[in-house]
Enzyme design. Structure first.
Site, PDB file in Angstrom:
ATOM      1  N   ASN A 214      53.337  31.320  15.084  1.00  0.00           N
ATOM      2  CA  ASN A 214      52.842  32.501  15.791  1.00  0.00           C
ATOM      3  C   ASN A 214      52.211  33.498  14.813  1.00  0.00           C
ATOM      4  OD1 ASN A 214      54.975  33.815  14.518  1.00  0.00           O
ATOM      5  ND2 ASN A 214      56.285  33.813  16.331  1.00  0.00           N
ATOM      6  N   SER A 237      42.688  27.402  19.595  1.00  0.00           N
ATOM      7  CA  SER A 237      42.145  26.055  19.724  1.00  0.00           C
ATOM      8  C   SER A 237      40.762  26.090  20.370  1.00  0.00           C
ATOM      9  CB  SER A 237      43.095  25.194  20.560  1.00  0.00           C
ATOM     10  OG  SER A 237      42.705  23.848  20.516  1.00  0.00           O
ATOM     11  N   HIS A 262      46.055  25.505  26.133  1.00  0.00           N
ATOM     12  CA  HIS A 262      46.836  25.917  24.964  1.00  0.00           C
ATOM     13  C   HIS A 262      47.148  27.410  24.986  1.00  0.00           C
ATOM     14  CE1 HIS A 262      47.429  22.529  22.325  1.00  0.00           C
ATOM     15  NE2 HIS A 262      46.174  22.160  22.422  1.00  0.00           N
ATOM     16  N   GLU A 327      36.165  23.240  16.276  1.00  0.00           N
ATOM     17  CA  GLU A 327      37.343  22.490  15.841  1.00  0.00           C
ATOM     18  C   GLU A 327      37.244  21.052  16.341  1.00  0.00           C
ATOM     19  OE1 GLU A 327      42.221  22.805  16.293  1.00  0.00           O
ATOM     20  OE2 GLU A 327      40.923  23.805  17.736  1.00  0.00           O
ATOM     21  N   HIS A 328      37.055  20.887  17.644  1.00  0.00           N
ATOM     22  CA  HIS A 328      36.904  19.564  18.254  1.00  0.00           C
ATOM     23  C   HIS A 328      35.514  19.477  18.884  1.00  0.00           C
ATOM     24  CE1 HIS A 328      41.251  20.684  18.774  1.00  0.00           C
ATOM     25  NE2 HIS A 328      41.422  19.494  18.227  1.00  0.00           N
ATOM     26  N   ASP A 361      44.642  14.281  19.331  1.00  0.00           N
ATOM     27  CA  ASP A 361      45.778  15.189  19.165  1.00  0.00           C
ATOM     28  C   ASP A 361      47.056  14.432  18.831  1.00  0.00           C
ATOM     29  OD1 ASP A 361      44.541  17.601  19.504  1.00  0.00           O
ATOM     30  OD2 ASP A 361      45.062  17.826  21.618  1.00  0.00           O
ATOM     31  N   GLU A 415      29.326  33.466 -27.989  1.00  0.00           N
ATOM     32  CA  GLU A 415      30.218  34.308 -27.180  1.00  0.00           C
ATOM     33  C   GLU A 415      31.124  35.172 -28.053  1.00  0.00           C
ATOM     34  OE1 GLU A 415      32.313  31.777 -24.430  1.00  0.00           O
ATOM     35  OE2 GLU A 415      30.510  31.385 -23.244  1.00  0.00           O
TER      36      GLU A 415
END
Length: 429
Positions: A214, A237, A262, A327-328, A361, A415
């Site tokens: 969460n 999602s 979801h 995402e998908h 999934d 350097e």
């Protein structure tokens, strides 16, 4: 659902508005998480027990009450129905097979001066897997997070899973048994993330933390990043379906529902090249929504962030998909492998009408932990490589030290780093 047409003069503005998502961090959540993390870092097990009893309404007297053994996981596996045992084993086997092919191997070569150069691949020593608990439990997340670590050769895979009111989910624990998890602690929330990141008297510090959670878990993962590695901080999602009109409308409707269910802020988008087909899918959705137990969530999701987009052709649809970077991505079209070549940005590409996103999934094989919120433009799915490290190998020969030393000396003097130059020069004849 919003309706967009690529031929409309305000299409780009409409698309940007559709994809806009407020990701600002909640100051109160951040404050609470900061306090919890600091307390766990300071007081260890005592703080962990206190927060677990408070937030999960448990009655743990000692840390031993929050530990599950391999025998506990085995017992959970034995308690679940045979068909669920078989499903978990099938999913785990397919995920393992896929992730074996991702495994990086060490390599080296010797150049013309006899200098050996290469790359050594080693697994992380210890990882932590966060798994949501209670009734809304996801055994698939256990397999998708733990199995790549197992394949990579990680010796210790520690899972944390909250058990609100002492409620343990046997399928989640059985998934841990099948996926090779080595230790389980029944703790959750920001306090579990902090325990994994900093270590306590009982929970060892891990090298990386993966897994969903969460807002408090996400905030904790952000906070401890740098002390340990994390997979990603995932957003809501998403699914984008490109359809040429040859897939049954009911199938596409249900695929859109599969992500919308979801969360009220999940996003489901359909791009079609025929208004008649878009109308057909919309009619199917209106009919099928009556059968959905999570109807309220689906309707809220589609109302908040869902859309149907009419494109002039599939080439344009693919360009829109690359901009969205979902995402998908489902390519529900004829010759999907050819169209997939046009996709540059997507977490996972599901090719053909029989490739429903939900198969990915659970059990197709590739990982379901995917980049969201347009981050597929620059990031990738969770994989075996996320649990492996690369170390450069350099063994300079005597001959190589002459040529390389000369080059290094010139650059080091440039350097103004004299010791660097001298260290190279000392090895030169």
């Amino acid at each position: 659902m919003k309706k967009l047409n690529t031929q409309s003069p305000d299409f780009q503005a409409g698309l940007k508005a559709l994809l806009a998502f407020e990701t600002a961090q909640n100051p109160e959540t951040e404050r609470i998480v900061a306090d919890i993390c600091a307390d766990v870092q300071k007081r260890g097990d005592a703080a962990l027990i206190e927060y677990t009893n408070k937030f999960d309404q448990t009655n743990a007297k000692s840390i031993d009450d929050l530990i599950l053994t391999q025998a506990d996981l085995n017992a959970a596996f034995e308690r679940i129905p045979n068909d669920v045992q078989t499903a978990l084993q099938t999913a785990a086997r397919r995920v393992e097979s896929y992730h074996q092919r991702q495994k990086m191997e060490s390599w080296s070569y010797t150049d013309e001066d006899g200098t050996l150069l290469g790359q050594q691949i080693t697994p992380l020593d210890r990882v932590g897997i966060y798994v949501p608990g209670g009734k809304a439990a996801y055994p698939s997340s256990v397999i998708m997070n733990a199995m790549p670590a197992h394949v990579a050769g990680v010796k210790e895979i520690i899972m944390v899973v909250p058990t609100p009111k002492g409620e343990r989910n046997d399928i989640v624990l059985a998934a841990a048994y099948v996926a090779g998890v080595t230790k389980v602690f029944t703790v959750g929330g920001a306090q579990a993330v902090a325990a994994l990141a900093y270590g306590t008297e009982t929970i060892p510090q891990v090298d990386k933390i993966t897994g969903p959670g969460n807002a408090f878990v996400a905030a904790a993962k952000r906070r401890v990043f740098g002390v340990v590695g994390i997979d990603m901080v995932a957003g809501p999602s998403e699914i984008l379906v490109i359809a040429d009109g040859t897939t049954p409308a009911d199938w596409v409707a249900m695929d859109l529902f599969s992500q919308a269910e979801h969360d009220e802020i999940a996003q489901a988008i359909l791009i079609g090249t025929s208004q008649a087909y878009l109308d057909e899918v919309e009619a199917a959705m209106d009919r099928l929504i009556e059968t959905m137990p999570r109807r309220d969530i689906i309707e809220a999701s589609l109302g908040n962030r869902g859309a149907m987009i009419l494109a002039k052709d599939l080439d344009e649809a693919c360009e829109i998909a690359n901009y969205i970077s979902p995402e998908h991505l489902e390519l529900s079209v004829e010759n999907p492998q050819e169209w997939a070549k046009k996709i540059r940005h997507a977490g996972a590409i599901f090719m053909g009408r029989y490739t429903g996103e939900s198969l990915g999934d659970y059990c197709a094989g590739p990982n379901h932990v995917l980049p969201t919120s347009r981050t597929a433009r620059f990031s990738s799915p969770l994989g075996t490589y996320d649990f492996q490290k690369r170390s450069s190998l350099i063994q300079v020969s005597e001959q190589g030290a002459q040529k390389l030393g000369e080059t290094a000396s010139v650059l080091a003097h440039g350097e103004s780093l004299t010791a660097h130059a001298r260290a190279a020069e000392f090895r030169m004849k």
